[in-house]
Enzyme design. Structure first.
Site, mmCIF file in Angstrom:
data_model
loop_
_atom_site.group_PDB
_atom_site.id
_atom_site.type_symbol
_atom_site.label_atom_id
_atom_site.label_comp_id
_atom_site.label_asym_id
_atom_site.label_seq_id
_atom_site.Cartn_x
_atom_site.Cartn_y
_atom_site.Cartn_z
ATOM 1 C CG MET A 231 4.662 -7.364 0.861
ATOM 2 S SD MET A 231 5.223 -5.875 1.660
ATOM 3 C CE MET A 231 6.933 -6.306 1.905
ATOM 4 C CG HIS B 52 -1.848 -1.070 1.390
ATOM 5 N ND1 HIS B 52 -1.744 -2.063 2.344
ATOM 6 C CD2 HIS B 52 -2.972 -1.349 0.698
ATOM 7 C CE1 HIS B 52 -2.751 -2.894 2.223
ATOM 8 N NE2 HIS B 52 -3.511 -2.503 1.241
#
Ligand code: PAF
Length: 290
Positions: free
Chosen positions: A190, A41
Site C-alpha cells: 500500500m 498508515h
C-alpha cells in the site's frame, strides 16, 4: 458519531496539547505521515495505540523531500477523509502545520545531512535530495512533539534505517519502531502513490512483490545471491517496469551482501510503471531447522 481528533496547527498548540498528556503522566506515540492515509498508515496508528496511551499523527506534505521534477503539487491531499479515518482509530491529536511556513519559516536555513544508510546507493542514488529532506522534517517533528516512540512503515525500509540512525546519532530521546508493510490482497504494497496507476499498470504492479518473494525463497534455499538478483532484474524488466534497482543488502546497515553468511538479508527494489515509481522490500528468512 465518532469524535474527530483535535487538530493542532501551530507548534505552540501542539506543545500545549502534549504537555497536557505529560501532565497526566501519559505516554505519547508519534506517527509521522504526509496524509492521503491508507491501511498502511492506519496500521501504524493501531500499533502506536497498543504501545502508548496517546497517539499523535502528523500530517504534513514536506516540500523539502521532493525534487523540483517530482510530484509535490499533485501529491494526493485528503485531509477531511484522513481526519475521519483517524477518528475511527481513536487518534488523540493531529499535528497539521497550518502552512509550509509554520514548519519552515522565512529564513529557515538548517538541514540535517544524514550519512550511513542514507548513502548506500539505493533511493539516495535516484533521489539525492530525499533523505536530507526527510531527516530534517523528522528531526523537527520529534523535537516539536517529544514522543516516547515514533512509528515508521517498513515499506520505506531505507527511510526507517536512516531515521533510526539519525535518532541514535543525535541522542534524540525516542524509540523508533518499524511496522511491517500492509499489502493489497494481490501483494502490492500500500502506498499513497498507488492512486497514480492506470488500470493496466495496477494489474501489473503486484509483479514487483512476486519477484521479491521468488528471489527471497531462492536465496533462502541456497541459490547464489548474484544470479538470483540478475534473474529478478530481468523478470521485472520483462514485466514492463523500468527498473531503478533490485539489490540484496544487509538488513541493518544496508551494505551490499554477497551471501547469507554476511548477515540478515533484505531485498530492496524500486521501479517505475509509467509515471509511477514503486518501491518495496522483503526479508530473507532461512527455513527453520528441524
Ligand atoms: O514516509 C513519509 O510519509 C514521509 O517521508 C515522512 C516520514 C512523513 C516525512 O515527511
Amino acid at each position: 458519531m465518532v469524535r474527530r481528533p483535535r487538530v493542532a496547527g501551530t507548534v505552540r498548540t501542539l506543545r500545549q496539547a502534549v504537555a497536557r498528556f505529560r501532565g497526566a503522566r501519559e505516554s505519547v506515540a508519534l506517527v509521522p505521515t504526509m496524509g492521503a492515509l491508507h491501511e498502511g498508515h492506519l496500521s501504524l496508528v493501531r500499533v502506536a495505540r497498543r504501545r502508548s496511551k496517546r497517539v499523535v499523527v502528523s500530517i504534513f506534505v514536506n516540500p523539502a523531500q521532493f525534487a523540483p521534477n517530482e510530484d509535490l503539487s499533485s501529491y494526493p491531499r485528503t485531509f477531511d477523509a484522513d481526519l475521519a479515518a483517524l477518528a475511527k482509530e481513536k487518534a488523540d491529536l493531529v499535528w497539521a502545520p497550518a502552512s509550509v511556513a509554520t514548519m519552515y519559516p522565512d529564513g529557515f536555513s538548517t538541514r540535517i545531512t544524514p550519512g550511513g544508510p542514507a548513502l548506500v546507493g539505493l533511493e539516495d542514488a535516484y533521489r539525492p535530495h530525499f533523505f536530507a529532506g526527510v531527516a530534517t522534517v523528522v528531526a523537527k517533528l520529534l523535537i516539536q512533539c517529544l514522543p516516547d516512540i515514533v512509528m515508521f512503515g517498513e515499506k520505506d525500509y531505507q527511510q526507517l534505517k536512516v531515521v533510526t540512525r539519525m535518532a541514535h546519532d543525535l541522542d534524540l530521546p525516542v524509540r523508533v519502531i518499524g511496522v511491517p508493510t500492509v499489502r493489497e490482497p494481490d501483494g502490492l504494497a500500500m502506498s499513497s502513490r498507488n492512486v497514480y496507476l492506470s488500470p493496466q499498470e495496477r494489474a501489473a504492479a503486484p509483479t514487483l512483490f512476486r519477484v521479491l518473494e521468488d528471489c527471497s525463497r531462492k536465496i533462502a534455499g541456497g541459490a547464489p545471491i548474484a544470479s538470483v538478483m540478475a534473474d529478478g532484474r530481468e523478470a521485472i524488466t520483462r514485466a514492463g517496469f523500468q527498473l531503478d534497482y533490485l539489490e540484496a543488502r544487509h538488513a541493518e546497515t544496508l551494505e551490499p551482501v554477497a551471501s547469507m553468511t554476511d548477515g540478515p538479508v533484505r531485498l530492496l527494489v524500486a521501479a517505475r510503471l509509467g509515471r509511477t515509481r514503486l518501491i518495496d522490500n522483503v526479508g530473507v528468512s532461512l527455513p527453520a531447522r528441524p
